[in-house]
Scaffold this motif. Structure first.
Motif, short mmCIF file in Angstrom:
data_model
loop_
_atom_site.label_atom_id
_atom_site.label_comp_id
_atom_site.label_asym_id
_atom_site.label_seq_id
_atom_site.Cartn_x
_atom_site.Cartn_y
_atom_site.Cartn_z
N LEU A 1 33.18 77.08 60.24
CA LEU A 1 34.17 78.03 59.72
C LEU A 1 35.03 77.35 58.66
O LEU A 1 35.60 76.28 58.90
N GLU B 1 38.25 76.49 56.36
CA GLU B 1 39.68 76.48 56.64
C GLU B 1 40.42 77.57 55.87
O GLU B 1 41.52 77.95 56.25
N ASP C 1 35.05 86.65 57.89
CA ASP C 1 35.32 85.24 57.64
C ASP C 1 34.13 84.61 56.94
O ASP C 1 32.98 85.04 57.12
N ASN D 1 39.96 80.65 55.74
CA ASN D 1 39.98 81.96 56.37
C ASN D 1 41.34 82.26 57.00
O ASN D 1 42.05 81.36 57.47
N THR D 2 41.67 83.55 57.00
CA THR D 2 42.91 84.04 57.60
C THR D 2 42.58 85.18 58.55
O THR D 2 41.41 85.49 58.78
N SER D 3 43.60 85.83 59.08
CA SER D 3 43.37 87.00 59.93
C SER D 3 42.97 88.22 59.11
O SER D 3 42.59 89.25 59.66
N THR E 1 33.90 84.75 66.70
CA THR E 1 34.30 83.34 66.66
C THR E 1 35.17 83.01 65.46
O THR E 1 35.62 81.86 65.32
N GLY E 2 35.43 83.98 64.59
CA GLY E 2 36.23 83.74 63.40
C GLY E 2 37.72 83.90 63.66
O GLY E 2 38.18 83.92 64.81
N ARG E 3 38.47 84.06 62.57
CA ARG E 3 39.92 84.18 62.67
C ARG E 3 40.38 85.63 62.58
O ARG E 3 41.58 85.90 62.60
N GLY E 4 39.44 86.55 62.46
CA GLY E 4 39.79 87.96 62.37
C GLY E 4 39.18 88.61 61.16
O GLY E 4 39.09 87.99 60.10
#
Length: 644
Positions: free
Chosen positions: A138, A140, A392, A142-144, A386-389
């Protein structure tokens, strides 16, 4: 694709849904669900909550609402959406149960039988993901919010789009409730993320983009041109002039009222591939290609049915002779899956191959691209849990096994190692029926068909005629790279013909021989029994053949050409609404329209008998005023039967 922006008061689910404010629509429909009385109205509201959540990219939340809708009596339509939502969530065992129930409830259930097999395969792929040559990590950045990969430029920078908040897109995007999308450039070496300037990023949605090889041109997707109305997505080009981007100009070949997106360049930037729901495809979003000419881009041509389906094909990316794209039409693990297909020098495409887990998941996987400097690494977008929202971006790396080193001191070249060595296994299959005289008793199982006649030929060579063994198999030694045509026939079955292109095969190390399986499915002939032609729909009170019906009729024409001895009766049926005489006349005109289409496709008219039955042969005999739309659709069908 598509966007909208409204300042008006949205106080009903229907209005929010119409305005494509699906996040808001889900909230309002949920309130209306709890206010509704028990019965059809409550079931409808539950179904619309599920639809709104699906449109708002919250499909994992929609399963509960589709389940409620089905429990409240909405019918097989809700069960179908529930099954797909379960599959999307990776609940394969429960999805198999739901698809199995659909097989028993529906007549046109071939797709659901295939989905059962797809769920079984997906569970196996997921379980063996740690054995794959691919690994994912993943990013870094990435955000929600949503981050979506587009393309890696020649100097190694990743173009991406995101709806994270920033000044250029200060308004929320009503479709998802998030902010509008802008285009960014990510530098992998230091992790820097830079938004393109306001010439590119406007108050509208800017999405998937692709940079030219010289990095002086940028193709992008923009959704929205008018603040006062819902708009569509179109492709634009911007040029880098004095270190700044020019105002993007819309590509000329696009038609108003349709969506275009996911641009991809290939063949030294002289081929443009994109996705669109314009007329001329197979349905949903299809992939199109156009070539650069002295007068600009040529008229787009749809990629063949090997690639395009009646569902969605998106985010194309070409690496040498390989096309990577995402689809929810080819059977896969859940939502959109990434597939790859090869094209030979004559322009013929191989059948798409699913990249499986971990590249694919039960959810949406798209935006697959290579790193320009390293074909063993790249990026892919996924909304897996599994991501941040939301969406991603993942970096992927693939372990590549290098071919054995060539001994340059050898004076005599070992040419045999460079030859393509393969055998072909023809597998002839047929559906199994509990009662071989009743097409409604299909068990969902497909078995090998023994004693079928198989003819195998190439353009300049005939491999000969064969009879399948008890397992339905024929084995033939492969010969060269010319296209094979395989024709299979057996008494009491429709003949079928498929092609196999060996030029898509790769030479194995050390000249190892490979076995390629070519499957041919024969459908049983049921003389006098109706067979529904799937996906034949008509506009209200109209008899003309719509564009979305043509692929199914083209398949029927292919079947008739492969079986020149058949005489068939083409039947059209209406639902129970309307006057009896009117429905009779309408169905006759619809049956005749089908015949006219097939005649134009080269089928002799004396093999086709059009008969309209109006509402005299309803499949679902519910009281007309109480039938839901799914029941009306079952009755409103086009069928054919083989004359004895």
């Amino acid at each position: 694709m598509g966007c909208g922006s409204y300042a008006e008061l949205i106080d009903t689910g229907d209005l929010a849904y119409e305005r494509k404010q699906f996040d808001k629509a889900a909230e309002l429909y949920e309130l209306e669900y709890y206010d509704a009385d028990q019965g059809v109205k409550k079931a409808q509201k539950a179904y619309l909550v599920g639809q709104s959540l699906t449109k708002a990219n919250q499909r994992s939340k929609s399963a509960d609402w589709y389940e409620r809708a089905y429990a409240d009596g909405y019918g097989p339509t809700a069960l179908r959406e529930y099954a797909y939502a379960l599959k999307f969530g990776g609940h394969y065992a429960e999805a198999i149960d739901a698809f199995t129930e659909l097989v028993g409830l529906t007549v046109d259930n071939y797709r659901f039988k295939q989905e059962i097999k797809a769920c079984q395969s997906a569970a196996q792929w997921e379980a063996s993901a740690d054995q794959s040559s691919y690994t994912l990590s993943l990013l870094e950045l990435n955000t929600s919010y949503s981050e979506q990969s587009s393309h890696v430029s020649k100097d190694g920078h990743l173009l991406l789009s995101s709806d994270r908040p920033r000044s250029a897109s200060a308004d929320e995007y009503s479709w998802t409730g998030n902010f509008l999308y802008d285009i960014y450039i990510y530098t992998p070496i230091d992790g820097a993320l830079l938004a393109l300037d306001k010439t590119i990023n406007t108050k509208y949605n800017e999405g998937a983009s692709y940079m030219t090889s010289d990095q002086l041109g940028l193709y992008l997707t923009r959704c929205g041109e008018d603040d006062k109305q819902v708009s569509h997505c179109y492709l634009y080009r911007s040029n880098n002039e004095s270190s700044s981007w020019s105002a993007p100009s819309r590509l000329q070949f696009q038609q108003d009222g349709y969506n275009y997106g996911y641009p991809c360049l290939a063949r030294d930037d002289r081929l443009l591939i994109f996705s669109s729901n314009k007329p001329g495809g197979r349905g949903g979003y299809d992939l199109y290609a156009c070539e650069m000419t002295p007068d600009g881009w040529s008229e787009p041509q749809a990629l063949p049915s090997t690639i395009n389906t009646e569902y969605d094909e998106l985010s194309p990316y070409m690496y040498k002779d390989t096309l990577f794209f995402s689809s929810d039409g080819h059977l896969g693990m859940g939502g959109l899956d990434v597939f790859q297909a090869y094209v030979n020098p004559e322009g013929k495409w191989s059948s798409p191959i699913n990249l499986r887990a971990p590249i694919n998941s039960s959810e949406d996987d798209f935006g697959y691209t290579h790193a320009s400097y390293d074909p063993s690494s790249g990026y892919v977008t996924s909304n897996r849990h599994t991501g941040r929202g939301s969406d991603d971006i993942y970096a992927w790396r693939r372990q590549v096994i290098s071919p054995p080193a060539v001994d340059t001191d050898t004076t005599v070249a070992d040419t045999t190692a460079q030859e393509l060595a393969y055998s072909i296994r023809i597998e002839v299959l047929a559906p199994v029926y509990a009662d071989i005289n009743d097409p409604r008793t299909a068990t969902g199982e497909i078995r090998g068909l023994k004693n079928a006649s198989v003819s195998i030929s190439q353009e300049s060579y005939d491999s000969g005629d064969f009879i399948t063994n008890p397992r339905g198999e024929v084995y033939v030694d492969g010969r060269g790279r010319d296209l094979y045509t395989v024709t299979v026939s057996k008494q009491e079955y429709f003949s079928n013909q498929v092609t196999f292109d060996p030029s898509t095969l790769k030479i194995l190390p050390d000249g190892n021989k490979q076995i390629v399986t070519v499957q041919v499915i024969l459908d049983r002939i049921f003389p006098g029994r109706e067979i529904t032609i799937d996906r034949i729909y008509y506009d209200l009170d109209r008899a003309n053949i719509r564009a979305d019906a043509k692929p199914a009729l083209d398949s029927l024409a292919t079947l008739l050409r492969a079986n020149p001895q058949l005489l068939i009766e083409l039947n059209a049926h209406t639902d129970c609404r309307g006057e009896i005489d009117y429905n009779q006349d309408l169905s006759q005109r619809r049956a005749e329209s089908v015949v006219d289409y097939l005649v134009k496709s080269g089928i002799a008219s004396d093999r086709l008998i059009p008969i309209g039955y109006g509402e005299s042969r309803l499949l679902d005999t519910c009281p007309c005023e109480s039938c839901d739309e799914d029941q009306h659709q079952r009755n409103r069908r086009t069928t054919f039967s083989v004359r004895e």
